[in-house]
Design an enzyme around this catalytic site. Structure first.
Site, PDB file in Angstrom:
ATOM      1  N   GLY A 248      -5.524  11.414  -5.582  1.00 22.40           N
ATOM      2  CA  GLY A 248      -4.290  11.852  -6.270  1.00 22.40           C
ATOM      3  C   GLY A 248      -4.313  11.620  -7.660  1.00 22.40           C
ATOM      4  N   ASP A 249      -4.705  10.105  -8.084  1.00 23.52           N
ATOM      5  CA  ASP A 249      -4.655   9.788  -9.647  1.00 23.52           C
ATOM      6  C   ASP A 249      -5.538  10.701 -10.246  1.00 23.52           C
ATOM      7  OD1 ASP A 249      -3.366   7.755  -8.465  1.00 23.52           O
ATOM      8  OD2 ASP A 249      -4.978   6.564  -8.164  1.00 23.52           O
TER       9      ASP A 249
END
Length: 303
Positions: A248-249
């Site tokens: 996600g990052d």
């Protein structure tokens, strides 16, 4: 400049054991240590994609020194507030399934909180502030709120990748980008997301509430993008998931890197999904080569 903020960073200690047995002596077959935390991950991926950033937040002790040293090796600028106590160690035990044990972070005193706020006051309208990850227990729950209020006064674009009450509070400040996954999207509206139609309905509600751009990730099932002009869906590349941490990052980093280079939202969304997948298919965070190898597999369509 992009500034990535990690309020509760960690040293991630990865331990692989062939057949882990509770209550007995186990020997690791492989270990690795990485600087951890969502904002730090964004900075590390941005660097691999050729974009500079400054990582900041709170670090302390020998573990904090390790994080600063590792970022320096990767030529990432670090501007952390040094606190009393040691930055936490998060253990990820891989033995068939993955078990996580997250350490307790140091207590963040009010003087350290003020020092961080002073850094944000120096940002300007050419800057982007990425707020990623959890708020430490010793910090007031509205701390992100205060950070965004200060940043917005100076015209700073704000990117938000957190969850729970902190995420809900920040909608009112109309961030440039929010990236909840479909579970976090449901939590925002106190509902359970059970279909793509639900994602479309609630994802667009965030835009109606003032968020400029929204990406809702669904792991291997792809992702949706929303803004006032369009709703897009992207397929996810197929591959073997090796890494549950940082995908996600990486999506946030991929979006920002492509957007800054081309100012094209659709291409930035496609690059975002490819970057998240490249990390998921890697032992550590992605490489630029892996992202570009997967890019053609990400098909973006208008909804």
């Amino acid at each position: 400049m992009i500034y990535t903020c990690t309020l509760n960073p960690s040293v991630d200690y990865i331990v692989e054991v062939e057949h882990f047995r509770v209550g007995e002596l186990n020997r690791a077959t492989k270990t690795a240590t990485f600087p951890g935390g969502k904002g730090i991950n964004v900075s590390r991926v941005l660097k691999r994609l050729g974009v500079d950033s400054t990582a900041f937040g709170f670090i302390g002790g020998f573990t904090g020194a390790f994080i600063e040293s590792e970022l320096k090796k990767e030529e990432i600028c670090a501007d952390f507030v040094i606190v009393n106590g040691d930055t936490r160690i998060n253990i990820k035990l891989k033995s068939g399934e993955e078990t996580e044990i997250n350490g307790q972070g140091p207590t963040i005193l009010p003087k350290h909180q003020d020092e961080l706020m002073n850094k944000i006051q120096a940002f300007n309208q050419a800057d982007i502030l990425v707020l990623a990850g959890s708020i430490p227990p010793s910090i007031p729950v509205d701390f992100y709120n205060r950070m965004v209020e200060t940043a917005k006064q100076n015209g700073v674009k704000v990117v938000v990748d957190t969850s729970g009450p902190a995420l809900k509070q920040l909608i009112q400040h109309h961030p440039f980008l929010m990236k909840p996954n479909h579970h976090e999207l449901g939590e925002l509206f106190d509902t359970e997301i059970s279909s793509k139609n639900d994602i479309i309905s609630y994802g667009y509600k965030l835009v109606e509430l003032g968020v400029e751009n929204v990406i809702v990730s669904m792991a291997g099932d792809g992702a949706f993008f929303f803004n006032k002009e369009k709703i897009l869906f992207a397929t996810a590349p197929k591959g073997t998931v090796k890494n549950s941490v940082g995908a996600g990052d990486s999506m946030v980093a991929g979006f920002l890197a492509a957007y800054l280079n081309e100012q094209d939202i659709e291409k930035a969304f496609q690059y975002s999904v490819a970057t998240g997948s490249a990390t998921a298919f890697s032992e550590d965070l992605c490489t630029k080569e892996k992202v570009e190898q997967l890019l053609h597999e990400v098909k973006v369509t208008q909804v």
